[in-house]
Write a protein that holds these residues in place. Structure first.
Motif, mmCIF file in Angstrom:
data_model
loop_
_atom_site.group_PDB
_atom_site.id
_atom_site.type_symbol
_atom_site.label_atom_id
_atom_site.label_comp_id
_atom_site.label_asym_id
_atom_site.label_seq_id
_atom_site.Cartn_x
_atom_site.Cartn_y
_atom_site.Cartn_z
ATOM 1 N N GLU A 112 0.826 -1.205 0.000
ATOM 2 C CA GLU A 112 0.000 0.000 0.000
ATOM 3 C C GLU A 112 0.862 1.258 0.000
ATOM 4 O O GLU A 112 0.533 2.235 -0.668
ATOM 5 C CB GLU A 112 -0.942 0.001 1.194
ATOM 6 C CG GLU A 112 -1.989 -1.088 1.088
ATOM 7 C CD GLU A 112 -2.773 -1.271 2.362
ATOM 8 O OE1 GLU A 112 -2.224 -1.004 3.457
ATOM 9 O OE2 GLU A 112 -3.923 -1.683 2.261
ATOM 10 N N LYS A 164 2.261 1.853 -3.422
ATOM 11 C CA LYS A 164 1.230 2.405 -4.300
ATOM 12 C C LYS A 164 1.102 3.901 -4.049
ATOM 13 O O LYS A 164 1.054 4.697 -4.990
ATOM 14 C CB LYS A 164 -0.129 1.744 -4.043
ATOM 15 C CG LYS A 164 -0.208 0.320 -4.520
ATOM 16 C CD LYS A 164 -1.568 -0.269 -4.194
ATOM 17 C CE LYS A 164 -1.657 -1.717 -4.574
ATOM 18 N NZ LYS A 164 -3.029 -2.245 -4.385
ATOM 19 N N SER A 204 -5.854 1.321 -11.754
ATOM 20 C CA SER A 204 -5.415 -0.076 -11.726
ATOM 21 C C SER A 204 -5.008 -0.477 -10.313
ATOM 22 O O SER A 204 -4.839 0.360 -9.431
ATOM 23 C CB SER A 204 -4.244 -0.292 -12.686
ATOM 24 O OG SER A 204 -3.038 0.182 -12.125
ATOM 25 N N SER A 205 -4.824 -1.762 -10.124
ATOM 26 C CA SER A 205 -4.430 -2.250 -8.797
ATOM 27 C C SER A 205 -3.015 -1.819 -8.424
ATOM 28 O O SER A 205 -2.620 -1.934 -7.270
ATOM 29 C CB SER A 205 -4.553 -3.770 -8.741
ATOM 30 O OG SER A 205 -3.698 -4.370 -9.684
ATOM 31 N N THR A 261 -4.113 1.880 -6.929
ATOM 32 C CA THR A 261 -5.273 2.020 -6.063
ATOM 33 C C THR A 261 -5.071 1.283 -4.740
ATOM 34 O O THR A 261 -4.782 0.101 -4.733
ATOM 35 C CB THR A 261 -6.534 1.457 -6.752
ATOM 36 O OG1 THR A 261 -6.714 2.132 -7.989
ATOM 37 C CG2 THR A 261 -7.757 1.647 -5.891
ATOM 38 N N PHE A 290 -6.986 -0.225 -1.969
ATOM 39 C CA PHE A 290 -8.354 -0.656 -1.721
ATOM 40 C C PHE A 290 -8.669 -0.560 -0.230
ATOM 41 O O PHE A 290 -7.795 -0.792 0.602
ATOM 42 C CB PHE A 290 -8.540 -2.109 -2.170
ATOM 43 C CG PHE A 290 -8.354 -2.306 -3.636
ATOM 44 C CD1 PHE A 290 -9.328 -1.911 -4.526
ATOM 45 C CD2 PHE A 290 -7.203 -2.886 -4.129
ATOM 46 C CE1 PHE A 290 -9.169 -2.092 -5.891
ATOM 47 C CE2 PHE A 290 -7.018 -3.072 -5.487
ATOM 48 C CZ PHE A 290 -8.012 -2.672 -6.367
ATOM 49 N N GLY A 338 -7.025 -7.173 0.965
ATOM 50 C CA GLY A 338 -7.200 -8.023 -0.203
ATOM 51 C C GLY A 338 -7.996 -7.316 -1.288
ATOM 52 O O GLY A 338 -8.609 -6.281 -1.054
ATOM 53 N N PRO A 339 -7.979 -7.865 -2.516
ATOM 54 C CA PRO A 339 -8.715 -7.242 -3.611
ATOM 55 C C PRO A 339 -10.221 -7.534 -3.511
ATOM 56 O O PRO A 339 -10.618 -8.677 -3.304
ATOM 57 C CB PRO A 339 -8.131 -7.864 -4.874
ATOM 58 C CG PRO A 339 -7.252 -8.980 -4.441
ATOM 59 C CD PRO A 339 -7.095 -8.925 -2.969
ATOM 60 N N PHE A 382 -11.339 -11.478 0.855
ATOM 61 C CA PHE A 382 -11.423 -10.025 1.021
ATOM 62 C C PHE A 382 -12.129 -9.699 2.324
ATOM 63 O O PHE A 382 -13.153 -10.277 2.665
ATOM 64 C CB PHE A 382 -12.171 -9.379 -0.137
ATOM 65 C CG PHE A 382 -12.426 -7.906 0.057
ATOM 66 C CD1 PHE A 382 -11.372 -7.014 0.048
ATOM 67 C CD2 PHE A 382 -13.693 -7.428 0.260
ATOM 68 C CE1 PHE A 382 -11.587 -5.653 0.235
ATOM 69 C CE2 PHE A 382 -13.931 -6.080 0.447
ATOM 70 C CZ PHE A 382 -12.873 -5.191 0.434
#
Length: 54
Positions: free
Chosen positions: A3, A6, A27-28, A31, A33, A37-38, A44
């Motif tokens: 994270e 990112k 995109s992952s 980003t 989240f 988890g995605p 998740f």
């Protein structure tokens, strides 16, 4: 922590270095989240948290 990479743009710079173009917006790779988890994948957990970057 992913994270943090990112947030500071490290993953985006790495993508551009190896693929010659920045990652797609949202995109992952760019980003962070909410939760862990995605979203939409098994495991998740939607508990909000704040990354602790050094």
């Amino acid at each position: 922590m992913l994270e943090c990479m990112k947030q500071d743009g490290f993953l985006a710079k790495l993508h551009e270095k190896w693929y010659g173009a920045p990652p797609d917006a949202g995109s992952s790779l760019t980003t962070v989240f909410p939760g862990y988890g995605p979203p939409g994948l098994p495991g998740f957990e939607d508990t909000p948290h704040t990354p602790h970057c050094n």
